[in-house]
Design an enzyme around this catalytic site. Sequence first.
Site, PDB file in Angstrom:
ATOM      1  CE  LYS A 209     -50.313  53.844  -2.397  1.00  0.00           C
ATOM      2  NZ  LYS A 209     -52.042  54.144  -3.066  1.00  0.00           N
ATOM      3  CD  GLU A 215     -47.015  57.390  12.521  1.00  0.00           C
ATOM      4  OE1 GLU A 215     -46.609  56.981  11.053  1.00  0.00           O
ATOM      5  OE2 GLU A 215     -47.530  57.450  13.146  1.00  0.00           O
ATOM      6  N   GLY A 276     -53.789  52.301   0.693  1.00  0.00           N
ATOM      7  CA  GLY A 276     -53.525  51.221   1.579  1.00  0.00           C
ATOM      8  C   GLY A 276     -54.239  50.044   1.918  1.00  0.00           C
ATOM      9  NE  ARG A 277     -59.969  54.027   2.500  1.00  0.00           N
ATOM     10  CZ  ARG A 277     -59.219  54.399   2.124  1.00  0.00           C
ATOM     11  NH1 ARG A 277     -57.506  55.563   2.474  1.00  0.00           N
ATOM     12  NH2 ARG A 277     -59.971  55.783   1.461  1.00  0.00           N
ATOM     13  CD  GLU A 362     -56.883  55.891   6.349  1.00  0.00           C
ATOM     14  OE1 GLU A 362     -56.443  55.266   5.223  1.00  0.00           O
ATOM     15  OE2 GLU A 362     -56.249  56.171   7.087  1.00  0.00           O
ATOM     16  CG  HIS A 393     -70.817  38.770  29.736  1.00  0.00           C
ATOM     17  ND1 HIS A 393     -71.453  38.699  30.539  1.00  0.00           N
ATOM     18  CD2 HIS A 393     -70.728  38.303  28.730  1.00  0.00           C
ATOM     19  CE1 HIS A 393     -71.597  37.012  30.369  1.00  0.00           C
ATOM     20  NE2 HIS A 393     -71.467  36.669  28.904  1.00  0.00           N
ATOM     21  CE  LYS A 521     -50.093  60.544   7.397  1.00  0.00           C
ATOM     22  NZ  LYS A 521     -49.579  60.027   5.907  1.00  0.00           N
TER      23      LYS A 521
HETATM   24  O1  F6P Z   1     -52.926  57.887   7.399  1.00  0.00           O
HETATM   25  C1  F6P Z   1     -52.779  57.376   6.807  1.00  0.00           C
HETATM   26  C2  F6P Z   1     -52.075  56.366   5.431  1.00  0.00           C
HETATM   27  O2  F6P Z   1     -51.710  56.895   4.912  1.00  0.00           O
HETATM   28  C3  F6P Z   1     -53.006  55.022   5.434  1.00  0.00           C
HETATM   29  O3  F6P Z   1     -54.135  55.434   4.327  1.00  0.00           O
HETATM   30  C4  F6P Z   1     -52.240  54.579   4.614  1.00  0.00           C
HETATM   31  O4  F6P Z   1     -52.765  52.409   4.974  1.00  0.00           O
HETATM   32  C5  F6P Z   1     -51.009  53.615   6.225  1.00  0.00           C
HETATM   33  O5  F6P Z   1     -50.755  55.421   5.533  1.00  0.00           O
HETATM   34  C6  F6P Z   1     -49.411  53.407   5.699  1.00  0.00           C
HETATM   35  O6  F6P Z   1     -48.934  54.220   5.094  1.00  0.00           O
HETATM   36  P1  F6P Z   1     -48.210  53.328   4.087  1.00  0.00           P
HETATM   37  O7  F6P Z   1     -48.748  52.083   3.623  1.00  0.00           O
HETATM   38  O8  F6P Z   1     -47.416  54.223   3.435  1.00  0.00           O
HETATM   39  O9  F6P Z   1     -46.787  53.468   5.319  1.00  0.00           O
END
Ligand code: F6P
Length: 558
Positions: A209, A215, A276-277, A362, A393, A521
């Site tokens: 987003k 990452e 995002g979620r 979240e 189990h 972060k």
């Molecule tokens: O760190 C949390 C977050 O901001 C989430 O809310 C989001 O889904 C995820 O990181 C990834 O963010 P992006 O889509 O901006 O890479």
Amino acid sequence: MVDAPVDATTTEAWDALRALADGFTPSLRAWFAEDPERATALTFSAADLHVDLSKNLITRPVLTELLALAGQVGLAERREAMFRGDHVNVTEDRAVLHTALRLPEDATLEVDGQDVVRDVHEVLRRVYDFADKVRSGAWTGVTGERIRTVVNIGIGGSDLGPVMAYEALEPYRQDGLECRFISNIDPTDAATTLAGLDPATTLFIVSSKTFGTLETLTNARLCKAWLLDGLARTGGVDDKEAVAKHFVAVSTALDKVADFGIDPDNAFGFWDWVGGRYSMDSAIGTSLVVAIGPERFTELLAGMHAMDEHFRTTEPARNVPVLMGLLNVWYTNFLGAQTHAVLPYSQLLHRFPAYLQQLTMESNGKGVRWDGTAVTSDTGEVFWGEPGTNGQHAFYQLIHQGTRLVPADFIAFANPAYPLRDAQDGASTDVHELFLANFFAQTRALAFGKTADEVRAEGTDEKGVPARVFPGNRPTTSIMASELTPSVLGQLIALYEHITFTEGVVWGIDSFDQWGVELGKQLAQQLAPAVAGDESAAARADPSTQALIAYYRKNRRP
Ligand code: F6P
């Protein structure tokens, strides 16, 4: 000025619920015996979902007060505000319009001067067109070969939804076209996901987003290097052309996509009013569209929309997301539950609990309300789960006989994706029926338990009795549907989105921000030089962190 949320704990309904909870002694055995209509009265339909709430720890007075609570905190008004596009994400001053992502094309919604429906369908058409080209082989890699593997690079909401749905809709995938997912910055993820792939037939979707996530950008660079190195080894191609043919992006930050070197023509946008979620039904779902095709994705959107309409228009007393959200409030705030299990009796839904963890935790793991004041009650439960029967189990022991209250949602489908029969001693058993017998048995055992007398009646000697008693009154909700289609999956996702919303409104929190992920972060960025050997950076850390970094540096092989 931000409107203060109603403090739920000051309402009459809250007092009434507290009084009901005081000395509450649930007895599902007695309640079912006294009221033969209990199962019917507490079973509801929401789109294609059949939802049985009767094995929950609720009585008519509890339900009445929970519904009163919803009224007294203004749930209906807040819901309208969300659907209308008001800035209900207060701390980020944004509209919250994931429901607009699944509005049909002939709907109208203008928000902050934007024709939302037109924009959503314009992007959908571009995503569908792209997916069709990949699926048909019209989109080729730089060497002219057709794409065999699509790798989605993203994390959190840019990963969990697409992965979950890709797994859930496995029977709908196109043969010969695989999706893989890289999310973790642990280099193992990229290394193992790329292993065995042919760069000439691999296409990457960088999903972010913000297009600023450490990452995802790191993994995208690793994949770019892997692609260009691999192609160079097999003859060499123009790097720019290779990236154009093998990289597309999904983001709200299209300028950053261009800076990364991806052609904006190969980028699919979305908007800041999609959290995002809550984004798997935006262009973030592009990998899924490639896998299952535009038609099936449209069915998924239609399923979500059907649940949105149920949530928006159904009276509270029959409104399943409202009821399930209120039940969660009852368990969390009045009966002391801290966690909530989601137990799909469907191997295809094996990533659904993980997906729900981000959606619910979240969203509702907050200690301040949307006006900045402290919350006045506990918030957000810990969501967790695994598919049945595997969970049986492993951890069901605690749910059956432990000391903690664990409300659980059981999900099952009448029809299996793979109808297999087990032939044994001349007889043949439908394995799905064995599977569902477990689903029915578990919720029954949890609700009604087994008394000491029942244990004794089986001939158990007295000292063996206590360990074999099941207290019962362990609350469950059973959610069933005919089969796990794209539409039904969409309904399930939207159901939990609206459960989450309902709880957030009761607690007065902004379910759409996520400031709690920021500090870690920032500190990771600050500590990176220390980890790489900058002693002055390390010296600024606390003694524990310094010592841990020192251990790492001593033990890391050159
Ligand atoms: O760190 C949390 C977050 O901001 C989430 O809310 C989001 O889904 C995820 O990181 C990834 O963010 P992006 O889509 O901006 O890479």
